[in-house]
Scaffold this active site. Structure first.
Site, short mmCIF file in Angstrom:
data_model
loop_
_atom_site.label_atom_id
_atom_site.label_comp_id
_atom_site.label_asym_id
_atom_site.label_seq_id
_atom_site.Cartn_x
_atom_site.Cartn_y
_atom_site.Cartn_z
N SER A 71 2.78 3.39 6.82
CA SER A 71 2.32 2.19 6.11
C SER A 71 3.23 1.03 6.48
O SER A 71 3.85 0.41 5.62
CB SER A 71 2.33 2.45 4.59
OG SER A 71 1.85 1.30 3.91
N ALA A 102 11.11 1.83 12.82
CA ALA A 102 10.13 2.51 13.65
C ALA A 102 9.99 1.87 15.04
O ALA A 102 9.15 2.30 15.83
CB ALA A 102 8.79 2.53 12.92
N TYR A 107 -4.94 -13.90 11.79
CA TYR A 107 -4.29 -12.59 11.96
C TYR A 107 -3.89 -12.49 13.42
O TYR A 107 -4.52 -11.82 14.23
CB TYR A 107 -5.28 -11.49 11.57
CG TYR A 107 -4.65 -10.14 11.29
CD1 TYR A 107 -4.04 -9.90 10.07
CD2 TYR A 107 -4.68 -9.12 12.24
CE1 TYR A 107 -3.48 -8.65 9.79
CE2 TYR A 107 -4.13 -7.87 11.97
CZ TYR A 107 -3.52 -7.65 10.75
OH TYR A 107 -2.97 -6.42 10.48
N TYR A 142 -6.48 -2.60 9.66
CA TYR A 142 -7.20 -3.75 9.11
C TYR A 142 -8.33 -4.14 10.06
O TYR A 142 -8.18 -4.05 11.29
CB TYR A 142 -6.23 -4.92 8.87
CG TYR A 142 -6.92 -6.12 8.29
CD1 TYR A 142 -7.71 -5.99 7.16
CD2 TYR A 142 -6.82 -7.37 8.90
CE1 TYR A 142 -8.39 -7.06 6.64
CE2 TYR A 142 -7.49 -8.46 8.37
CZ TYR A 142 -8.28 -8.30 7.24
OH TYR A 142 -8.96 -9.37 6.74
N TYR A 178 0.81 -1.21 0.00
CA TYR A 178 0.00 0.00 0.00
C TYR A 178 0.86 1.27 0.00
O TYR A 178 0.48 2.28 -0.60
CB TYR A 178 -0.96 -0.01 1.19
CG TYR A 178 -2.15 -0.93 0.97
CD1 TYR A 178 -2.90 -0.84 -0.20
CD2 TYR A 178 -2.54 -1.87 1.91
CE1 TYR A 178 -3.99 -1.66 -0.43
CE2 TYR A 178 -3.63 -2.70 1.70
CZ TYR A 178 -4.36 -2.59 0.53
OH TYR A 178 -5.44 -3.41 0.31
#
Ligand SMILES: NC(=O)c1ccc[n+]([C@@H]2O[C@H](COP(=O)([O-])OP(=O)(O)OC[C@H]3O[C@@H](n4cnc5c(N)ncnc54)[C@H](O)[C@@H]3O)[C@@H](O)[C@H]2O)c1
Length: 300
Positions: A128, A80, A190, A180, A22
């Site tokens: 992202s 990050a 997930y 999500y 993305y």
């Protein structure tokens, strides 16, 4: 004519290391609208990304509507997980993928942006990125360390970016992240605390929108995107099945493209989105609104 015009604006997209995700599509849409785009790339993926770019392997996907190639004004190393370089343990700082790249922390990114472009260089920041080392484990089988790592890299990192880059934003600036739906509904597979991380990310979007709105005059939103077979998602496994499941069951049966997420991001970043903040926006062909799977033909 009402069009998305980002000319004169600079964006930073954190979490781009190839053309399949993305972040890349968002960078492309922002550039198509006229913005200059810098990216932040995870050091372990940085060399491969630079090689792909250099060898022209991404040229086809870099092609913009006007025929030119998407270019990145700067490609910064970014891990990050670390707010300052001092937070990174010795084994990371000494690792061969990290030791040559300079300060890869969030504070390091902010300092480099100011060195390169002055005190208030940014209009758009896109988060992202995500990582859950135990994503293949059920939540029940996730270790404390795995859970905290998922939340640190995938959710706290947004807090860190807004905190450190908020002061660098020009008036009307916009932060955006990707979330999500596993944050609010059960999506088996997930795992590893990633569903918890996305729930935190969405909640933090609201709180950060208020705090950073008042403090820096910026907006903070998140796009809840449908499944895409990116590199990160392919690591979860079952991504093709999820794409098929959405196509079979969403109100709009065409497979979602990353470009559709990119154009939504460009709209949100533009002055046309100036009234929207603190919001989770679904770009998933409407799947989130369904309450039941379509079982063998629905008569429509
Ligand atoms: N692909 C999907 O189906 C889907 C659906 C909804 C939301 N999302 C979200 O979209 C975002 C982008 O993911 P994607 O699926 O497009 O995959 P992607 O592989 O393009 O992006 C993930 C990026 O995160 C980077 N990253 C990992 N750990 C990092 C760290 N510690 N510091 C900095 N960067 C790090 C990776 O190098 C990679 O570039 C993520 O937040 C993801 O959860 C993806």
């Amino acid at each position: 004519m009402l069009s998305i015009d980002l000319r004169g604006k600079r964006a930073l997209v954190a979490g781009v290391a190839d053309d399949s995700g993305y972040g890349f599509a968002i960078a492309k849409a922002l550039a198509t609208a006229g913005a200059t785009v810098c990216v932040g790339t995870w050091p372990p993926a940085l060399n491969i990304f630079l090689n792909l770019l250099e060898r022209g392997k991404l040229d086809e996907s870099r092609r913009l509507a006007n025929g030119s190639l998407l270019t990145f004004e700067k490609i910064y190393p970014l891990d990050a997980a670390y707010d300052t370089l001092a937070d990174a343990p010795d084994e990371i700082r000494g690792n061969k993928r990290y030791k040559e790249v300079g300060d890869f922390s969030v504070a390091g990114l902010a300092a480099r942006l100011m060195t390169d472009f002055g005190d208030r260089p940014l209009d758009v920041v896109v988060h992202s990125l995500a990582n859950g080392p135990e994503v293949k484990n059920a939540l029940l089988d996730t270790s404390r360390a795995g859970y905290l790592a998922a939340v640190s890299v995938s959710a706290y990192s947004l807090v860190a970016l807004v905190g450190r880059l908020g002061p660098l934003m020009r008036p009307g600036g916009s932060f955006l992240s990707l979330t999500y739906m596993a944050s609010e509904r059960v999506v088996p597979g997930y795992g590893g605390g990633m569903s918890s991380a996305k729930a935190a990310l969405e909640s933090d979007t609201r709180t950060l929108a208020y705090e950073a709105g008042r403090r820096y005059g910026v907006r903070v939103n998140t796009i809840s995107a449908g499944p895409l077979a990116s590199r990160a998602a392919s690591a979860i496994g079952k991504i093709e099945r999820m794409v098929e499941y959405y196509a079979a069951n969403a109100p709009l049966p065409e497979v979602l493209t990353s470009w559709e997420v990119g154009t939504t991001a460009a709209f949100l970043a533009s002055p046309l989105g100036s009234g929207i903040t603190g919001t989770t926006i679904y770009v998933d062909k409407g799947y989130h609104s369904m309450g039941m799977a379509v079982a063998g033909g629905d008569g429509l």
